[in-house]
Scaffold this active site. Sequence first.
Site, PDB file in Angstrom:
ATOM      1  CB  CYS A  37      -0.979   9.573   3.094  1.00  0.00           C
ATOM      2  SG  CYS A  37      -1.401   7.849   2.796  1.00  0.00           S
ATOM      3  CB  CYS A  78       4.467   4.077   5.450  1.00  0.00           C
ATOM      4  SG  CYS A  78       2.894   4.116   6.344  1.00  0.00           S
TER       5      CYS A  78
HETATM    6  N1  DGL Z   1       0.501   6.595   6.285  1.00  0.00           N
HETATM    7  C1  DGL Z   1       0.306   6.113   4.985  1.00  0.00           C
HETATM    8  C2  DGL Z   1       1.512   6.261   4.075  1.00  0.00           C
HETATM    9  O1  DGL Z   1       2.320   7.143   4.273  1.00  0.00           O
HETATM   10  C3  DGL Z   1      -0.413   4.819   4.728  1.00  0.00           C
HETATM   11  C4  DGL Z   1      -0.822   3.889   5.788  1.00  0.00           C
HETATM   12  C5  DGL Z   1      -2.006   3.046   5.360  1.00  0.00           C
HETATM   13  O2  DGL Z   1      -3.113   3.525   5.557  1.00  0.00           O
HETATM   14  O3  DGL Z   1      -1.830   1.930   4.864  1.00  0.00           O
HETATM   15  O4  DGL Z   1       1.654   5.543   3.122  1.00  0.00           O
END
Ligand code: DGL
Length: 258
Positions: free
Chosen positions: A74, A186
């Site tokens: 993430c 993301c």
């Molecule tokens: N998947 C996450 C990232 O790579 C974030 C998504 C979220 O929860 O806003 O930033």
Amino acid sequence: MNVNSPIGIFDSGMGGISVLKQIHALMPQENLLYFGDSAYAPYGEKSRAEITERCYSICEFFMRKKVKAIVIACNTATSACVNELRKRYLNIPIIGMEPALKVAADNEQQQHILVLATYFTLKEKKFADLMAHCEKEHIIYKQPCPALVHIVEEHKLQDEELVKQTLRNYLAPYNLEEINSIVLGCTHFVFYRKYLTELLPKHIAIIDGNTGTAKQVKHLLEERDLLKQTKDIGAIEIYNSLEDDKDIQDLAQELLKG
Ligand code: DGL
């Protein structure tokens, strides 16, 4: 903790499954333990303190499971608290993620690069530093795309009309003819690659950091003699903070296979 211990991988929800798939493709023998924090998603609209508290709690769960490495799959959680996590869990390698801007900027010619990420990632100092480094030679645009996280979490990724319209809205402000690459900053956005390939002019490279992250995990495990050597395929276990939600388990399996 030993070579047979699992690798813990987590995200605010389902996005990190795109990273898990890459890690499994590169190291199929490893046991992988995934934690999706869907009850608290999205992280991109939360404060640093809230995200950090969730990450501590997930890492405690991984400690109980005796993981040999932790992957923060993430970008948002990494920019919120990777340093704090590394300070707290000194004996475990912790691999974070950042938008793969350096990959996109690795070109002598001036590049126009569009970075898609969460509000949180794009407003943080970590990203500002990365951007300052690349901005001397290239032109960088930042676009937060919160709806792309919601669509994945709400199990609507197959709704082609909704997805394409949402992507068109986010891309509308840009002259795509002059963009050289789009960075998926993301992990949720990696699931949109097929749609983006259909929508974008062919000359635009679509870049994500998942392969680089998987290679980094392998490198750190090798360095510590923690890489599993058998040929057997490792187990993949999926956990979620929405424990009893059957739809979440179905969604995880669907994304894992897709
Ligand atoms: N998947 C996450 C990232 O790579 C974030 C998504 C979220 O929860 O806003 O930033």
